[in-house]
Design a protein around this motif. Structure first.
Motif, PDB file in Angstrom:
ATOM      1  N   LEU A  56      -7.751  -9.624   1.039  1.00  0.00           N
ATOM      2  CA  LEU A  56      -7.287  -8.247   0.864  1.00  0.00           C
ATOM      3  C   LEU A  56      -7.832  -7.387   1.987  1.00  0.00           C
ATOM      4  N   ALA A  62       0.812  -1.215   0.000  1.00  0.00           N
ATOM      5  CA  ALA A  62       0.000   0.000   0.000  1.00  0.00           C
ATOM      6  C   ALA A  62       0.848   1.269   0.000  1.00  0.00           C
ATOM      7  N   ARG A  96      -7.668  -3.077   3.299  1.00  0.00           N
ATOM      8  CA  ARG A  96      -7.203  -1.752   2.893  1.00  0.00           C
ATOM      9  C   ARG A  96      -6.455  -1.054   4.001  1.00  0.00           C
ATOM     10  N   GLN A  97      -5.424  -0.342   3.616  1.00  0.00           N
ATOM     11  CA  GLN A  97      -4.807   0.618   4.536  1.00  0.00           C
ATOM     12  C   GLN A  97      -5.286   1.975   4.022  1.00  0.00           C
ATOM     13  N   GLY A  98      -6.181   2.606   4.756  1.00  0.00           N
ATOM     14  CA  GLY A  98      -6.815   3.828   4.264  1.00  0.00           C
ATOM     15  C   GLY A  98      -5.808   4.873   3.824  1.00  0.00           C
ATOM     16  N   ILE A 146      -3.671  -3.494   0.742  1.00  0.00           N
ATOM     17  CA  ILE A 146      -3.727  -2.690  -0.473  1.00  0.00           C
ATOM     18  C   ILE A 146      -4.054  -1.241  -0.149  1.00  0.00           C
ATOM     19  N   GLY A 147      -3.627  -0.363  -1.039  1.00  0.00           N
ATOM     20  CA  GLY A 147      -3.890   1.063  -0.848  1.00  0.00           C
ATOM     21  C   GLY A 147      -4.704   1.593  -2.000  1.00  0.00           C
ATOM     22  N   ARG A 148      -4.322   2.786  -2.479  1.00  0.00           N
ATOM     23  CA  ARG A 148      -5.020   3.335  -3.649  1.00  0.00           C
ATOM     24  C   ARG A 148      -4.684   2.411  -4.825  1.00  0.00           C
ATOM     25  N   ARG A 177      -2.736  -3.452  10.260  1.00  0.00           N
ATOM     26  CA  ARG A 177      -4.026  -3.690   9.594  1.00  0.00           C
ATOM     27  C   ARG A 177      -4.312  -5.195   9.436  1.00  0.00           C
ATOM     28  N   LYS A 218      -6.169  -0.118  -5.707  1.00  0.00           N
ATOM     29  CA  LYS A 218      -6.283  -1.483  -5.191  1.00  0.00           C
ATOM     30  C   LYS A 218      -6.775  -2.493  -6.236  1.00  0.00           C
ATOM     31  N   ASN A 219      -7.564  -1.987  -7.228  1.00  0.00           N
ATOM     32  CA  ASN A 219      -8.197  -2.945  -8.137  1.00  0.00           C
ATOM     33  C   ASN A 219      -7.209  -3.742  -8.958  1.00  0.00           C
TER      34      ASN A 219
END
Ligand code: UTP
Length: 294
Positions: free
Chosen positions: A102, A13, A104-106, A58-60, A117, A62-63
């Motif tokens: 998966l 991320a 997310r890490q905001g 995952i971060g931005r 996380r 992510k897809n």
């Protein structure tokens, strides 16, 4: 072993700023190394070490990562219709590799924050962390050795590698003392990205860890450190100096590529492609001619 099977956590991320603009809309872990994204090598490494459950942070963007490890019915159907079973197998391989999860890490608040996380998924069990942009050559089985050391010692194990003292400021550096086992050291202190003159040694932390779940409690109160980020190294420093915990290091001397670094990324592609049966025979003579012309 008196714990559940190890799970793997792959933090992916980070912002990957060293690789801009390539990483503007794509995580650096998805950059291709020959014909596979870097992160697929890392998942394969975990699987080779016997791990079946893999959590990717995952971060931005992510897809990209989620899609890579998911099935692609349209593409698979097209390849099936064409009868291209080789390519179909390649596409399907990444879906079937492991049990991929998966989270997310905001916000990218640092590697320590990314690892925290994973707490809900990992629970109160030891687990492996593999950095998604750090490739260890599959001929040099580091993770397997580290998992065995964890089972032997019941304490956190990190991977260390000797680096040129002029580049220690790019890594976490370890103060160590020997153990009864060659190539395994006890870590007495850790400093994130020290100046050359402050580094306790030229042993750098590289991107493989087998962590005791105690690290989560420490990370909960770890303050932002170098670069304003919550550093995993700072949490490990606390475990290293806790007499009830302890941290050990496996000193690695095999082949490793930091694909988040542009020069290392190019070296990884050249090395891995020239070792491959399908590409090596054509690439190696070309490389010789190329080098001779320099
Ligand atoms: P790096 O320091 O190499 O990643 O983090 P970075 O910040 O993305 O890279 P540059 O320096 O800007 O180019 C080591 C690992 O930790 C992950 C990264 O994705 C990489 O695998 N990481 C880092 C996270 O998952 N979250 C973070 O907040 C920071």
């Amino acid at each position: 072993m008196s714990h559940k099977p190890f799970k793997a956590v792959i933090p992916a991320a980070g912002l990957g700023t060293r690789f801009l603009p390539a990483t503007k809309a794509m995580p650096k872990e998805m950059l291709p190394v020959v014909d596979k994204p870097a992160i697929q090598y890392v998942v394969e490494e975990a699987v080779h070490a016997g791990i079946e459950d893999v959590l990717i942070i995952i971060g931005r963007n992510k897809n990209n990562i989620a899609n890579h490890f998911d099935s692609m019915p349209e593409l698979e159907e097209k390849l099936r219709q064409k009868g291209d079973s080789d390519k179909l197998a390649k596409v399907e391989h990444s879906n079937d590799l492991a049990d991929i999860h998966l989270v997310r890490q905001g916000e990218p608040k640092g590697l320590g924050h990314a690892v925290l996380r994973a707490r809900a998924h990992v629970g109160d069990h030891p687990f492996a962390v593999l950095l998604g942009d750090d490739l260890i050559d599959e001929r040099d089985p580091l993770l397997t050795t580290m998992l065995a050391e964890y089972d032997k010692r019941g304490a956190t194990v990190i991977a260390l590698m000797e680096v040129d003292p002029d580049s220690i400021h790019l890594y976490g550096a370890a103060a160590i003392e020997p153990t009864e086992t060659d190539g395994v050291v006890r870590v007495t202190g850790l400093v994130e990205k020290p100046r050359k003159e402050d580094a306790p040694s030229n042993l750098a932390i590289i991107g493989r860890y087998v962590l005791s779940p105690d690290v989560f409690d420490v990370l909960e109160h770890t303050e932002p450190g170098k670069g304003g980020e919550i550093q995993l190294t700072d949490a490990l420093q606390e475990l290293a100096t806790d007499t009830n915990a302890g941290v050990y290091g496996v000193v690695f001397s095999g082949r490793r590529y930091d694909t988040g670094d542009r020069l290392d990324y190019i070296k990884a592609i050249v090395q891995l492609a020239s070792d491959r049966e399908d590409l090596g025979p054509d690439l190696r003579p070309w490389l010789k001619d190329f080098a001779a012309g320099l």
